[in-house]
Design a protein around this motif. Sequence first.
Motif, mmCIF file in Angstrom:
data_model
loop_
_atom_site.group_PDB
_atom_site.id
_atom_site.type_symbol
_atom_site.label_atom_id
_atom_site.label_comp_id
_atom_site.label_asym_id
_atom_site.label_seq_id
_atom_site.Cartn_x
_atom_site.Cartn_y
_atom_site.Cartn_z
ATOM 1 N N ASP A 78 11.405 3.893 -8.743
ATOM 2 C CA ASP A 78 11.163 2.567 -8.341
ATOM 3 C C ASP A 78 9.463 3.620 -7.574
ATOM 4 N N GLY A 79 8.594 3.993 -8.350
ATOM 5 C CA GLY A 79 7.596 4.203 -7.876
ATOM 6 C C GLY A 79 7.045 5.531 -6.974
ATOM 7 N N PHE A 80 6.129 5.905 -6.333
ATOM 8 C CA PHE A 80 6.182 6.852 -5.391
ATOM 9 C C PHE A 80 5.414 6.018 -4.329
ATOM 10 N N ASP A 81 6.307 6.411 -2.512
ATOM 11 C CA ASP A 81 5.947 6.060 -1.345
ATOM 12 C C ASP A 81 4.398 6.720 -1.067
ATOM 13 N N LYS A 82 3.306 6.397 -0.028
ATOM 14 C CA LYS A 82 2.554 6.416 -0.193
ATOM 15 C C LYS A 82 2.304 7.863 0.774
ATOM 16 N N LYS A 83 1.617 8.930 0.587
ATOM 17 C CA LYS A 83 1.327 10.004 1.563
ATOM 18 C C LYS A 83 1.515 9.942 3.261
ATOM 19 N N ASP A 84 2.537 11.509 3.434
ATOM 20 C CA ASP A 84 2.810 11.157 4.346
ATOM 21 C C ASP A 84 2.593 12.138 5.757
ATOM 22 N N ASN B 78 -2.575 6.490 0.281
ATOM 23 C CA ASN B 78 -1.997 5.636 1.344
ATOM 24 C C ASN B 78 -1.600 4.285 1.480
ATOM 25 N N VAL B 79 -1.629 3.466 -0.124
ATOM 26 C CA VAL B 79 -0.734 2.634 -0.132
ATOM 27 C C VAL B 79 0.523 2.883 -1.838
ATOM 28 N N ASP B 80 1.596 2.113 -0.987
ATOM 29 C CA ASP B 80 2.892 2.589 -1.757
ATOM 30 C C ASP B 80 2.405 2.230 -3.545
ATOM 31 N N ILE B 81 2.740 2.788 -3.989
ATOM 32 C CA ILE B 81 2.430 2.689 -5.507
ATOM 33 C C ILE B 81 3.786 2.130 -6.118
ATOM 34 N N ALA B 82 4.093 1.004 -6.872
ATOM 35 C CA ALA B 82 5.404 0.322 -7.319
ATOM 36 C C ALA B 82 5.406 1.210 -9.488
ATOM 37 N N GLU B 83 4.973 1.345 -9.529
ATOM 38 C CA GLU B 83 4.953 1.985 -11.202
ATOM 39 C C GLU B 83 3.249 2.791 -11.719
ATOM 40 N N VAL B 84 3.524 3.988 -12.353
ATOM 41 C CA VAL B 84 2.682 5.068 -13.589
ATOM 42 C C VAL B 84 2.353 4.136 -14.781
ATOM 43 N N LEU B 85 1.941 3.482 -15.569
ATOM 44 C CA LEU B 85 1.969 3.010 -17.036
ATOM 45 C C LEU B 85 0.690 3.934 -17.673
ATOM 46 N N PHE C 86 -4.556 11.554 -22.747
ATOM 47 C CA PHE C 86 -3.033 11.311 -21.446
ATOM 48 C C PHE C 86 -4.037 10.153 -20.341
ATOM 49 N N ASN C 87 -3.213 8.810 -20.247
ATOM 50 C CA ASN C 87 -3.941 7.459 -19.531
ATOM 51 C C ASN C 87 -2.513 7.455 -18.400
ATOM 52 N N PHE C 88 -2.969 8.042 -17.422
ATOM 53 C CA PHE C 88 -2.105 6.867 -16.419
ATOM 54 C C PHE C 88 -2.825 5.965 -15.862
ATOM 55 N N GLU C 89 -1.758 4.521 -14.949
ATOM 56 C CA GLU C 89 -2.190 4.107 -14.238
ATOM 57 C C GLU C 89 -1.883 3.495 -13.108
ATOM 58 N N ALA C 90 -2.218 3.465 -11.928
ATOM 59 C CA ALA C 90 -0.838 3.285 -10.707
ATOM 60 C C ALA C 90 -1.034 2.440 -10.399
ATOM 61 N N THR C 91 -0.064 1.249 -9.822
ATOM 62 C CA THR C 91 -0.343 -0.037 -9.904
ATOM 63 C C THR C 91 0.673 -0.112 -8.067
ATOM 64 N N GLN C 92 0.085 -0.915 -7.100
ATOM 65 C CA GLN C 92 0.281 -0.680 -6.633
ATOM 66 C C GLN C 92 1.739 -2.182 -6.308
ATOM 67 N N LYS C 93 2.505 -2.003 -4.618
ATOM 68 C CA LYS C 93 3.620 -2.434 -4.693
ATOM 69 C C LYS C 93 3.783 -3.788 -4.124
ATOM 70 N N GLY C 94 4.061 -4.777 -4.329
ATOM 71 C CA GLY C 94 3.787 -6.483 -3.208
ATOM 72 C C GLY C 94 3.502 -6.107 -2.419
ATOM 73 N N GLY C 95 2.757 -6.826 -2.006
ATOM 74 C CA GLY C 95 1.944 -6.948 -0.746
ATOM 75 C C GLY C 95 3.778 -8.039 -0.064
ATOM 76 N N GLN C 96 3.273 -8.088 1.150
ATOM 77 C CA GLN C 96 4.021 -8.823 2.315
ATOM 78 C C GLN C 96 3.641 -8.724 3.628
ATOM 79 N N PRO C 97 4.433 -9.519 4.555
ATOM 80 C CA PRO C 97 4.154 -10.508 5.554
ATOM 81 C C PRO C 97 3.714 -9.284 6.557
#
Length: 209
Positions: free
Chosen positions: A149-155, A77-84, A197-208
Amino acid sequence: MGIKKKLGMGVMAGALGLSLVGGGTYAAFNDVETAQGNYSAGELDLSLGHLNKSLSVNNLVPGDTIKRSFEIMNSGNVDIAEVLFDVDSNFQPGNAVNGGNKDEGAFLGQFNIQMLDSDGRDILADHFGGTATVADLVSAEAFDIASSDGFDKKDGENRDSDTITMVVEFVENSDDSNGDGEHDQNMYQGNSTTLDFNFEATQKGGQPR
């Protein structure tokens, strides 16, 4: 009424006034409100799925081609910015009569990557200039393998995902450098490696919020 009596009433009235001041004043109407906030951390969850075949292949010979595809998806339930993405190798030299070469880089260099695609994005071109071997993939720094530009959170039941497709060829080389009738590639007989094969997801930046 005598003077003494008047003075006594005056003192009593004064004492009563002091008592009222000291006890404070009270209102009958009142209203109290409470604002409550709950802070909970989201869940960053990258999933792998829909592998078309096992990633393991045995008894390979020069000329074989391996094609595999699988999905990476945002199940949280968190947007992913990139998958390394990066690859580790656990090399095992063989003990074949004609082989058993102990040079891991030389062995992995026998496998050309013909295609590395993420939902239409040519990863091979973006990160390796169009050509690479498995040895190059193992030695490369981790890079973003997402298609955009990454993956949006699960809807609901919908998950933002990419299909990763990789095609690898065990190159065929009949060179005989020693002139003794033995092909140079014989040295790799019996060699093997386990690729992680390694995959590391990182979150998108925080916001107000």
